[in-house]
Each structure stands twice: as structure tokens, then as C-alpha cells.
Design an enzyme around this catalytic site. Structure first.
Site, PDB file in Angstrom:
ATOM      1  CB  CYS A 172      62.113  64.960 -24.748  1.00 28.97           C
ATOM      2  SG  CYS A 172      63.392  65.499 -23.615  1.00 28.97           S
ATOM      3  CD  GLU A 173      69.041  62.665 -26.133  1.00 28.07           C
ATOM      4  OE1 GLU A 173      70.065  63.190 -25.665  1.00 28.07           O
ATOM      5  OE2 GLU A 173      69.028  62.021 -27.201  1.00 28.07           O
ATOM      6  CG  HIS A 174      67.078  65.393 -21.844  1.00 26.39           C
ATOM      7  ND1 HIS A 174      67.093  66.646 -22.411  1.00 26.39           N
ATOM      8  CD2 HIS A 174      68.280  64.831 -22.136  1.00 26.39           C
ATOM      9  CE1 HIS A 174      68.250  66.847 -23.011  1.00 26.39           C
ATOM     10  NE2 HIS A 174      68.986  65.761 -22.866  1.00 26.39           N
ATOM     11  CG  HIS A 175      62.126  64.835 -18.847  1.00 22.39           C
ATOM     12  ND1 HIS A 175      62.707  65.949 -19.403  1.00 22.39           N
ATOM     13  CD2 HIS A 175      62.441  64.866 -17.527  1.00 22.39           C
ATOM     14  CE1 HIS A 175      63.336  66.633 -18.466  1.00 22.39           C
ATOM     15  NE2 HIS A 175      63.197  66.001 -17.329  1.00 22.39           N
ATOM     16  CD  GLN A 195      63.125  72.390 -31.714  1.00 20.09           C
ATOM     17  OE1 GLN A 195      62.287  72.191 -30.832  1.00 20.09           O
ATOM     18  NE2 GLN A 195      63.225  73.550 -32.338  1.00 20.09           N
ATOM     19  CG  HIS A 246      60.590  70.959 -26.356  1.00 19.77           C
ATOM     20  ND1 HIS A 246      61.583  70.024 -26.563  1.00 19.77           N
ATOM     21  CD2 HIS A 246      60.676  71.837 -27.396  1.00 19.77           C
ATOM     22  CE1 HIS A 246      62.255  70.336 -27.666  1.00 19.77           C
ATOM     23  NE2 HIS A 246      61.722  71.425 -28.184  1.00 19.77           N
ATOM     24  CB  CYS A 249      60.073  67.800 -20.991  1.00 23.41           C
ATOM     25  SG  CYS A 249      61.048  68.755 -22.166  1.00 23.41           S
TER      26      CYS A 249
END
Length: 209
Positions: free
Chosen positions: A95-98, A136, A164, A166
Site C-alpha cells: 500500500c502506498e499510504h502506509h 488496489q 489490506h 493497513c
């Protein structure tokens, strides 16, 4: 209490292993371990910066490859216009956020119009886009666009279901949740019967709780 240490002894890493590392990530990981209060010099962590740098070389290998690299010369001329479905392609991404993992299965269908693709190449396409920092929704669209670009078929459908971490191991901590995304092109978008046939074919493989 946070520990502070100075890297005094560089672990012996072979040249063959070192070339698979992401450049610079070993030193960053050493600093990361210190930042969370660990001692990078203790026995269990001495090679961790190398292992992380090498692992991320694999997990982000999609940045260094193109669609042509993934597919090669596996596009073939062929007659027929019946739906082709490749189900249950495992994917693993970050995941690019976390920068935590998400994983699941992808289902891809297309209706040929004079060209087909070697079946194993669908898994290669999934890996190409999954092995990057991602969401995704974007992977789903990229896969559909790639098949459309390669084959110019009468229709393309991609359905992905992911778990996910996260969401599961932090934040709302909902371990049983999953996310489904889809992308439809051509007949799958315009013809409800074609779309329904695809959804019916993959329905039994979807995650149930």
C-alpha cells in the site's frame, strides 16, 4: 527508551546478494531500526538492513519492467470470439499510504478479436503492476488497460479482491474485511449479459466469511 548505536562492523554480504538490493536502503533501514528504539548491532538484526534492501528490490521490481518485458512475444493470432477467463491469480502488493502489504486474487477475462495471449502472461501482468507501491483500484485499471493495449479485444474485465493489512493490523483493525474492485472495457461494460456471465463464472471463488 530509545537506543543509539553506531554501525561499526558491516556484515559480510556477497556481491551477488548486494546487486539485488535497493541502493541506499540498507543505511536507511539501519536508521529506521534506531528510530523505533532498536539496536541494529544486536545479533538478530545485524543483517536485517541487507535483508530489507533485498526484499524491497523484489517487492518493487515492477518499476524496472515494462509491459513488453512481462509479455515478450506471447501474443498470437487466433480465430474465435468466445470469452477467455483466467481466475484466481494471486497478487501481493504494498500500500502506498502506509507501505504495508495487501494481497488477494485477480480474475481476468477477455473476448478475443483475432489475437490471444499466452495464459501464463496474465499472471506476469498482474505481478508487473502489483510489485510497486500501489492502491488496489489503480492495479485493477492498469491490468485492464494493459490487456486492451496488447490485444485490442472486443472486451476486457478485471475483478480483484484484496485483504489490506493497513486495515487489519492497525487503524480500524477489521481482520475480516476485504475490498473488491473491477474494471470493464468494451462488451463487458456495454452488454449486461456479457458482464453477468463473467461475474457468474468468478462468483464461486470470491472470499466469503
Amino acid at each position: 527508551m530509545r537506543r543509539s548505536s553506531t554501525l561499526t562492523t558491516e556484515p559480510m554480504i556477497s556481491a551477488a546478494d548486494e546487486k539485488h538490493e535497493v541502493p541506499g536502503l540498507r543505511a536507511l533501514t539501519h536508521g529506521w531500526l534506531e528510530a523505533i528504539g532498536e539496536d541494529p548491532e544486536r545479533e538478530g538484526l545485524q543483517k536485517t538492513p541487507h535483508r530489507v534492501a533485498k526484499a524491497w528490490g523484489f517487492l518493487t521490481a515492477g518499476y524496472a519492467k515494462s509491459l513488453k518485458d512481462a509479455v515478450g512475444d506471447a501474443v498470437f493470432a487466433a480465430d474465435g470470439s468466445e470469452m477467455v477467463i483466467v481466475k484466481d491469480i494471486e497478487f501481493y502488493s504494498m500500500c502506498e499510504h502506509h507501505m504495508l502489504p495487501f494481497y488477494g486474487r485477480a480474475h481476468i477475462a477477455y473476448i478475443p478479436d483475432g489475437q490471444i495471449l499466452g495464459l501464463s502472461k496474465f499472471a506476469r501482468i498482474v505481478d508487473l503492476y502489483s510489485r510497486r507501491l500501489q492502491v488496489q483500484e489503480r492495479i485493477t485499471t492498469q491490468i485492464a488497460d494493459a490487456v486492451q493495449e496488447l490485444l485490442n479485444p472486443r472486451g476486457v474485465a478485471v475483478l480483484m479482491e484484496g485483504v489490506h493489512l493497513c486495515m487489519a493490523m492497525r487503524g480500524v483493525q477489521k481482520q475480516n474485511s476485504s475490498t473488491t474492485t473491477s474494471a470493464m472495457r468494451g462488451l463487458f461494460k456495454d452488454d449486461p449479459r456479457t458482464r453477468a456471465e463473467f461475474m457468474s463464472a468468478v462468483q464461486g471463488t470470491l472470499r466469503s466469511r
